[in-house]
Write an enzyme that holds these catalytic residues in place. Structure first.
Site, mmCIF file in Angstrom:
data_model
loop_
_atom_site.group_PDB
_atom_site.id
_atom_site.type_symbol
_atom_site.label_atom_id
_atom_site.label_comp_id
_atom_site.label_asym_id
_atom_site.label_seq_id
_atom_site.Cartn_x
_atom_site.Cartn_y
_atom_site.Cartn_z
ATOM 1 C CE1 TYR A 138 -3.075 -3.011 0.222
ATOM 2 C CE2 TYR A 138 -3.606 -2.416 2.473
ATOM 3 C CZ TYR A 138 -3.794 -3.234 1.379
ATOM 4 O OH TYR A 138 -4.704 -4.269 1.449
ATOM 5 C CG LEU A 187 -21.822 -1.300 -2.430
ATOM 6 C CD1 LEU A 187 -21.228 -2.505 -1.701
ATOM 7 C CD2 LEU A 187 -23.320 -1.518 -2.655
ATOM 8 C CB THR A 188 -20.305 5.787 -0.969
ATOM 9 O OG1 THR A 188 -19.876 6.088 -2.306
ATOM 10 C CG2 THR A 188 -19.155 5.220 -0.164
ATOM 11 N N GLY A 189 -22.759 5.100 -3.120
ATOM 12 C CA GLY A 189 -23.781 5.706 -3.964
ATOM 13 C C GLY A 189 -23.330 7.012 -4.608
ATOM 14 C CE LYS A 190 -16.982 8.363 -3.033
ATOM 15 N NZ LYS A 190 -16.108 8.947 -2.023
ATOM 16 N N PRO A 210 -15.791 -3.439 1.870
ATOM 17 C CG PRO A 210 -16.111 -2.587 4.020
ATOM 18 C CD PRO A 210 -15.034 -3.031 3.076
ATOM 19 C CG LEU A 211 -18.127 1.385 1.946
ATOM 20 C CD1 LEU A 211 -17.449 2.708 2.317
ATOM 21 C CD2 LEU A 211 -19.644 1.518 2.018
ATOM 22 C CB SER A 233 -13.086 -0.017 -4.124
ATOM 23 O OG SER A 233 -12.342 -1.109 -3.645
ATOM 24 N N GLY A 234 -15.841 2.059 -2.730
ATOM 25 C CA GLY A 234 -16.519 3.354 -2.903
ATOM 26 C C GLY A 234 -17.844 3.271 -3.628
HETATM 27 N N1 NAP Z 1 -6.420 -8.202 1.163
HETATM 28 C C1 NAP Z 1 -6.633 -7.586 0.029
HETATM 29 O O1 NAP Z 1 -6.267 -8.064 -1.064
HETATM 30 C C2 NAP Z 1 -7.342 -6.262 0.061
HETATM 31 C C3 NAP Z 1 -7.828 -5.694 -1.136
HETATM 32 C C4 NAP Z 1 -8.516 -4.479 -1.031
HETATM 33 C C5 NAP Z 1 -8.707 -3.881 0.206
HETATM 34 N N2 NAP Z 1 -8.198 -4.453 1.334
HETATM 35 C C6 NAP Z 1 -8.378 -3.841 2.680
HETATM 36 O O2 NAP Z 1 -9.710 -3.374 2.818
HETATM 37 C C7 NAP Z 1 -9.708 -1.961 3.057
HETATM 38 C C8 NAP Z 1 -10.914 -1.307 2.440
HETATM 39 O O3 NAP Z 1 -10.991 -1.592 1.082
HETATM 40 P P1 NAP Z 1 -11.157 -0.475 -0.049
HETATM 41 O O4 NAP Z 1 -10.375 0.713 0.344
HETATM 42 O O5 NAP Z 1 -10.951 -1.136 -1.346
HETATM 43 O O6 NAP Z 1 -12.682 -0.196 -0.092
HETATM 44 P P2 NAP Z 1 -13.963 0.263 0.689
HETATM 45 O O7 NAP Z 1 -13.787 0.295 2.130
HETATM 46 O O8 NAP Z 1 -14.994 -0.601 0.101
HETATM 47 O O9 NAP Z 1 -14.115 1.742 0.103
HETATM 48 C C9 NAP Z 1 -13.263 2.723 0.561
HETATM 49 C C10 NAP Z 1 -13.376 3.991 -0.257
HETATM 50 O O10 NAP Z 1 -14.707 4.483 -0.256
HETATM 51 C C11 NAP Z 1 -14.708 5.897 -0.086
HETATM 52 N N3 NAP Z 1 -15.412 6.190 1.178
HETATM 53 C C12 NAP Z 1 -15.261 5.602 2.400
HETATM 54 N N4 NAP Z 1 -16.088 6.129 3.308
HETATM 55 C C13 NAP Z 1 -16.803 7.066 2.665
HETATM 56 C C14 NAP Z 1 -17.829 7.949 3.056
HETATM 57 N N5 NAP Z 1 -18.289 7.954 4.308
HETATM 58 N N6 NAP Z 1 -18.330 8.797 2.132
HETATM 59 C C15 NAP Z 1 -17.897 8.794 0.873
HETATM 60 N N7 NAP Z 1 -16.912 7.973 0.427
HETATM 61 C C16 NAP Z 1 -16.377 7.125 1.314
HETATM 62 C C17 NAP Z 1 -13.257 6.351 -0.009
HETATM 63 O O11 NAP Z 1 -12.769 6.665 -1.318
HETATM 64 P P3 NAP Z 1 -12.764 8.135 -1.928
HETATM 65 O O12 NAP Z 1 -12.755 9.127 -0.823
HETATM 66 O O13 NAP Z 1 -11.571 8.152 -2.808
HETATM 67 O O14 NAP Z 1 -14.003 8.169 -2.733
HETATM 68 C C18 NAP Z 1 -12.544 5.087 0.430
HETATM 69 O O15 NAP Z 1 -11.208 5.020 0.020
HETATM 70 C C19 NAP Z 1 -8.358 -1.508 2.477
HETATM 71 O O16 NAP Z 1 -7.955 -0.269 2.986
HETATM 72 C C20 NAP Z 1 -7.471 -2.646 2.899
HETATM 73 O O17 NAP Z 1 -7.122 -2.531 4.271
HETATM 74 C C21 NAP Z 1 -7.545 -5.640 1.272
#
Ligand code: NAP
Length: 314
Positions: free
Chosen positions: A58, A213-216, A207-208, A210-211
């Site tokens: 990362y 499912l925030t609906g934005k 869980p979102l 990667s953004g």
């Molecule tokens: N093991 C693996 O292979 C693997 C792979 C992926 C992820 N992960 C882990 O899982 C974590 C989360 O995954 P992820 O970052 O892919 O996705 P996520 O949690 O599904 O989505 C995160 C993104 O959604 C947006 N967001 C979050 N809260 C928000 C809010 N309240 N309002 C508006 N936008 C919001 C932000 O992006 P913006 O602000 O840019 O819109 C944020 O970076 C990672 O940080 C990592 O620790 C692990």
């Protein structure tokens, strides 16, 4: 905040974990600067999040350094998770390669301890299965560094049910970190039952979605970061348009519950069988605060049923 025991370990983790991929920044994500990242880590800690997940890859070490520095004053109060087995020869997305060999893990663990500025990692996870290396070699090496006191517990990420079974022949793992959200729920077919049988905690990533499912976003959104490259998830083409249509339905249900779309999506993950914690990625303190409102409630029975219908398990 609610806390749950992670599999057969002695770790009590918050049901929302801090996902530190995004704050690592380029070349994967565009972050909002280290100041905002540090503030978000501190805010998460202040609001009861005690579980922080990062990885060497990362930001090519940057996320681990940020986490290590920001959490140094509270190190004994938090649970630090990082990973091994994903290497890079140059700082580019195309240069990533899987390597969970003994030599790689022995080198990586010391680098992670240094970047995290700690002498022990609470949960050390194999980032992706490396099919070129025997699982026995990977597990024996992990058990060796556990014996040396460099890691407390062993976990895996992105492993299939078959790969988990293979792994269990050689030693104990306490957790699996799979992608798991309303849009990616196939682990519910055979992986979740296997984890339940073997007391393996499930740490949901993205869980979102990667953004999404925030609906934005809408169907015309064009991503400029890693999401345009098709590593995980669905961010282009017909599949993306279909997902956005489902997210539009989720928005209506969330409105009826007086919650945001993102809160409703995280809440769904937290209610699933076998789930211990959801790693939510954040870029700033506001997002941390908003996401915590996913905890401690549940939609009406009718709305739960509607969510299941829209996001049916294939
Ligand atoms: N093991 C693996 O292979 C693997 C792979 C992926 C992820 N992960 C882990 O899982 C974590 C989360 O995954 P992820 O970052 O892919 O996705 P996520 O949690 O599904 O989505 C995160 C993104 O959604 C947006 N967001 C979050 N809260 C928000 C809010 N309240 N309002 C508006 N936008 C919001 C932000 O992006 P913006 O602000 O840019 O819109 C944020 O970076 C990672 O940080 C990592 O620790 C692990």
């Amino acid at each position: 905040m609610e806390y749950r025991k992670l599999g057969s370990s002695d770790l009590e983790v918050s049901v929302i974990g801090y996902g530190a991929w995004g704050i690592g920044g380029a070349p994967f994500w565009n972050n909002e600067g280290d100041g905002k990242s540090r503030d978000s880590i501190k805010k998460a800690y202040d609001l009861g999040i005690n579980f922080f997940d990062t990885a060497p890859v990362y930001g090519f070490g940057h996320s681990e350094e940020l986490i290590g520095k920001a959490l140094k004053p509270f190190r004994d109060k938090v649970i630090l998770a990082t990973k091994c087995g994903l290497r890079w020869d140059k700082r580019s997305l195309s240069a990533l390669r899987k390597d969970a060999s003994r030599n790689s893990i022995l080198e990586e663990i010391d680098q992670s301890l240094k970047r995290l500025d700690t002498d022990m990692i609470d949960l050390y996870q194999v980032h992706w299965p490396d099919v070129e290396t025997d699982q026995e070699e990977t597990m024996e090496t992990l058990l060796e560094i556990q014996e040396k006191g460099k890691i407390r517990h062993i976990g895996v990420s992105n492993y299939s049910a078959e790969q988990i079974k293979d792994c269990l022949q050689y030693g104990k793992i306490v957790s699996l970190q799979p992608e798991f959200s309303l849009l990616t729920r196939d682990i519910q077919n055979d992986t979740v039952p296997l984890c339940l049988e073997n007391d393996i905690g499930i740490i949901a990533y993205s869980p979102l979605s990667s953004g999404v499912l925030t609906g934005k976003y809408d169907k015309d959104t064009k991503f400029e970061d890693w999401r345009s490259k098709g590593i995980i998830g669905t961010f282009t083409g017909e599949g993306f348009v279909k997902n956005i249509e489902k997210v539009d339905r989720l928005k209506e249900i969330a409105d009826a519950e007086g919650k945001t779309c993102g809160q409703t999506a995280i809440n769904w993950v937290l209610r699933q069988k076998g789930l211990t914690t959801a790693l939510v990625g954040v870029k700033n303190s506001k997002q941390v605060k908003e996401n915590l409102k996913a905890v401690g409630w549940q939609p009406s029975p009718d709305n739960c049923e509607s969510i299941e219908k829209v996001f049916e398990l294939a």
